[in-house]
Every structure is written in structure tokens, then in C-alpha cells.
Design an enzyme around this catalytic site. Sequence first.
Site, PDB file in Angstrom:
ATOM      1  CB  ALA A  77      -0.928  -0.003   1.203  1.00 20.48           C
ATOM      2  CG  ASN A 155      -2.811   3.293  10.594  1.00 19.56           C
ATOM      3  OD1 ASN A 155      -3.365   4.242  10.038  1.00 19.56           O
ATOM      4  ND2 ASN A 155      -1.619   3.394  11.139  1.00 19.56           N
ATOM      5  CB  SER A 203      -1.424  -3.610   2.126  1.00 22.95           C
ATOM      6  OG  SER A 203      -0.246  -4.313   2.414  1.00 22.95           O
ATOM      7  CB  ALA A 204      -1.712  -9.028  -0.022  1.00 23.46           C
ATOM      8  CG  HIS A 205       1.191  -7.039   5.075  1.00 26.36           C
ATOM      9  ND1 HIS A 205       1.338  -6.691   6.387  1.00 26.36           N
ATOM     10  CD2 HIS A 205       1.469  -5.922   4.361  1.00 26.36           C
ATOM     11  CE1 HIS A 205       1.714  -5.412   6.468  1.00 26.36           C
ATOM     12  NE2 HIS A 205       1.802  -4.927   5.247  1.00 26.36           N
ATOM     13  CB  THR A 243      10.294  -9.842 -13.165  1.00 25.06           C
ATOM     14  OG1 THR A 243      11.211  -9.656 -14.236  1.00 25.06           O
ATOM     15  CG2 THR A 243       9.729 -11.253 -13.209  1.00 25.06           C
ATOM     16  CB  CYS A 329       4.062   2.280  10.379  1.00 25.91           C
ATOM     17  SG  CYS A 329       2.977   1.129   9.568  1.00 25.91           S
TER      18      CYS A 329
HETATM   19  N1  PMP Z   1      -1.748   2.595   4.889  1.00 27.75           N
HETATM   20  C1  PMP Z   1      -2.231   2.150   6.058  1.00 27.75           C
HETATM   21  C2  PMP Z   1      -3.494   2.729   6.601  1.00 27.75           C
HETATM   22  C3  PMP Z   1      -1.538   1.152   6.756  1.00 27.75           C
HETATM   23  O1  PMP Z   1      -2.017   0.720   7.927  1.00 27.75           O
HETATM   24  C4  PMP Z   1      -0.342   0.632   6.212  1.00 27.75           C
HETATM   25  C5  PMP Z   1       0.433  -0.454   6.936  1.00 27.75           C
HETATM   26  N2  PMP Z   1       0.783  -0.140   8.241  1.00 27.75           N
HETATM   27  C6  PMP Z   1       0.118   1.127   4.988  1.00 27.75           C
HETATM   28  C7  PMP Z   1      -0.630   2.102   4.355  1.00 27.75           C
HETATM   29  C8  PMP Z   1       1.367   0.609   4.350  1.00 27.75           C
HETATM   30  O2  PMP Z   1       1.130  -0.652   3.805  1.00 27.75           O
HETATM   31  P1  PMP Z   1       2.321  -1.577   3.284  1.00 27.75           P
HETATM   32  O3  PMP Z   1       2.861  -2.260   4.473  1.00 27.75           O
HETATM   33  O4  PMP Z   1       1.658  -2.549   2.356  1.00 27.75           O
HETATM   34  O5  PMP Z   1       3.285  -0.721   2.564  1.00 27.75           O
END
Ligand code: PMP
Length: 389
Positions: A77, A155, A203-205, A243, A329
Site C-alpha cells: 500500500a 490504522n 495491501s495483501a498482508h 518482473t 509503522c
Molecule cells: N496505509 C495504512 C493505513 C496502513 O495501515 C499501512 C500499513 N501499516 C500502509 C498504508 C502501508 O502498507 P504496506 O505495508 O503494504 O506498505
Amino acid sequence: MTERTGSSGLAYLDYNATAPMRPQAREVTLAAMQTVGNASSTHRSGRDAAQRVDEARRQVADLLNCSPGEIVFTSGATEANNLALRAAHSAGGTVITSMVEHPAVLETAKNLTVNAPNALRMLSVDADGLVDLEGLHAALSAGDVAIVSLMAANNETGVLTDLAPLTEAAHRAGALFHTDATQLVGRLPIDLAELDVDLLSLSAHKFGGPQGVGSLFARRGISLPYHPLIFGGGQERGWRAGTLNVAGIAGAGAAAAAAHRGMAEESLRVTRLRDLLESALVEELGDCRINGALDYRLPGVTSITFHGVPADAVLAAMPDVAASEGSACSSGAPSPSHVLLAMGRSREEADSTVRFSLGYASTRGDVDQAIASTIRAVRQVRTTLAIPI
Ligand code: PMP
């Protein structure tokens, strides 16, 4: 269920940082890793790889109810947010965003407007973390707005944004609308046939796919002179060269399909578990506050301020629970949560806030363990600091 979802008896309640990989996603990722093939090659191995990517693109598109051709695979993301904002701002103009966005939006917006600081307008939020439509109207009225970027779910607090009226207001002013839906996608329904956003990041994770894979949705027909961040062979219709990460993308698709299938049941179950955790902690510990609009949040998130009790001390005193202070983060950084400060909390309150985030695999056992450990940890810190309860 009494078992724990984390390893070695750990109650893992940090889904907003990252979710455990769904078994279906793990299986598909591993199967793809055991094959060879570049999705751009024209021989059979290449076509097989391309087929895995096509299938994943369809699965992600199904989750959002958009067309597969509107999905660009990215590294996550963060990259999707960068791509969206850069593309929309390529001809200049103003960027409107909010004070509670993720750094992947905030830092990009600041960087794009570094030579014209007046071209960045930041919307404030109220004490519940909600963006105000009137504030957006006021910001739009100055004109020449390239893009409005507002997150779908926060988040740190899980607070949701009512995107439809905000999107409509942006469009009426001739601006594009982007939403960072990283925390919403895969947890609550989103229908891009109904919701008219131009750009969306995921974001997939966060929903049980592998780390390092995400997508940008770019609505077909919007006029957007895209600006790749990475130049090269023109993959992903020129949006992103390089790729393709076939195994990761295949896993993201499988996670999207599983999240889509289980969403109604999962969101109810996770809401009940979150509510149980929240009410037990409030009842047992007193003198705490739940942050954010209580009835307008993601199912699994609770942000709790234990007044006067530093969150880092609480977390250190309960090593059997994975939760976070503020957002993962920014963990390690000494600055307090910009989200809580924007909601009017003091620095001390922000520093005394723990975020628990639950998800599809969370169990009653995780929650019971988190309740017991948090109660013990908060009491222990209160005793050490001689805080009267
Ligand atoms: N946007 C939000 C609201 C998020 O919570 C996060 C992940 N903490 C991100 C963006 C970033 O995502 P990614 O880890 O896939 O770069």
C-alpha cells in the site's frame, strides 16, 4: 476455542500491523514458488505464470467489485499510495488530505508540495477521529484541487470514514478522490460499482496474504497521466516496471478470495471478541478511555488509553501478548501518535495508549489471555508508579 494463534503461547492481537497468512494463501504461494515462469514470457511456463497473475487479479477485483483491468499490482500500500498521489498531482494543483492519514500518504503529500507548501491542505478530525464534510467543502472552495486523499479506516483507532459524500464533494470541485483502504479491504465490504472513488490502495498482508504485495485500483476512464515510480519494461500497463512477483501475487489473490468468502461471519465474530476484550478491560481496570467513534470502527480494533500508565511499560510487562503502542509503522520512534494528538488527546494520553487489533484467526483463547495479561500488566505498572486506581 482456547488455543492461541501466535507461536509459543503468544496471543497475537496485532492484525493492523500484519495478519497471519491464511492457509489458502500460503498453499497457493508455495505452489507458485515451486514452479518456474516469468509472467511476460510467451512459452508455456510464462503463460502458466501469467495465468496465476490473471486469476489473482480477478480475485482482488471480485473483492472490490471492480474490473480486473483496473488493478495494478504493487509492492504494497505504501507504493500504491505513492503512485496514486504522484499520478493525480502530475500536473500540479492542491492536495487535500487529513491529519490522521498513514505516513505513506502524509509524507508523499508533503513531498509533492514541498516547493509550494500552500498547495497542501490538511483536514482536522473531531475527538472521535471523524473527518468533517464541512471542512472538506471549505478546503475545496479555494479551488485548483488535484486530489483529495482520505483513508477508509484508520490504522490506529479503526475509525471508519463515510467516503461517499466526501467523494461526491471532491468530484463536484473537479478533483480526483483517492482512498487508502489498507485497513478496510478484506475486513468489511467495499463495492466500487457503488462507491465512486477514482483510486484506492490496498495491501495483501493486512488480510492474510503475503507481505510485500499490494494493489492500486485506478478506475477505468479517469484521465490520469500516470507517473511510474519505477521505470523499465512497462509491466502493469506501464504503471510499474519489473518482473511480477508471481508467487506473492497469487497468494494475495487467494487471500482476497478467502477474505471475501468469510467476511460476513468473520466480521461478526471478530467484533464480538473485540467487544469482550474492551468491556473486560474497562470493567476491571477503570480509569481508561476507548479512542474513536465507538459505533463506527473496524470490527477488530480497539485503542485504549490507560490514564497515567505508559504503554511501553504495559507492553513490556506482558510479553505473552502481541499488541502495539500507537502504530507499528512508527514504533521505535519517540514521537507520540499523530492520530491521537489530532483527536485532541494530550501527549501523555497518547503515550499511555495500547492498540489491540484482532482478525480472522483470533480466538477466544487469545482474548482471554490478553485480558488476564493486560490486567496484570497495568496493575503492576500502576503499583510501580504508585498510581492510585
Ligand atoms: N496505509 C495504512 C493505513 C496502513 O495501515 C499501512 C500499513 N501499516 C500502509 C498504508 C502501508 O502498507 P504496506 O505495508 O503494504 O506498505
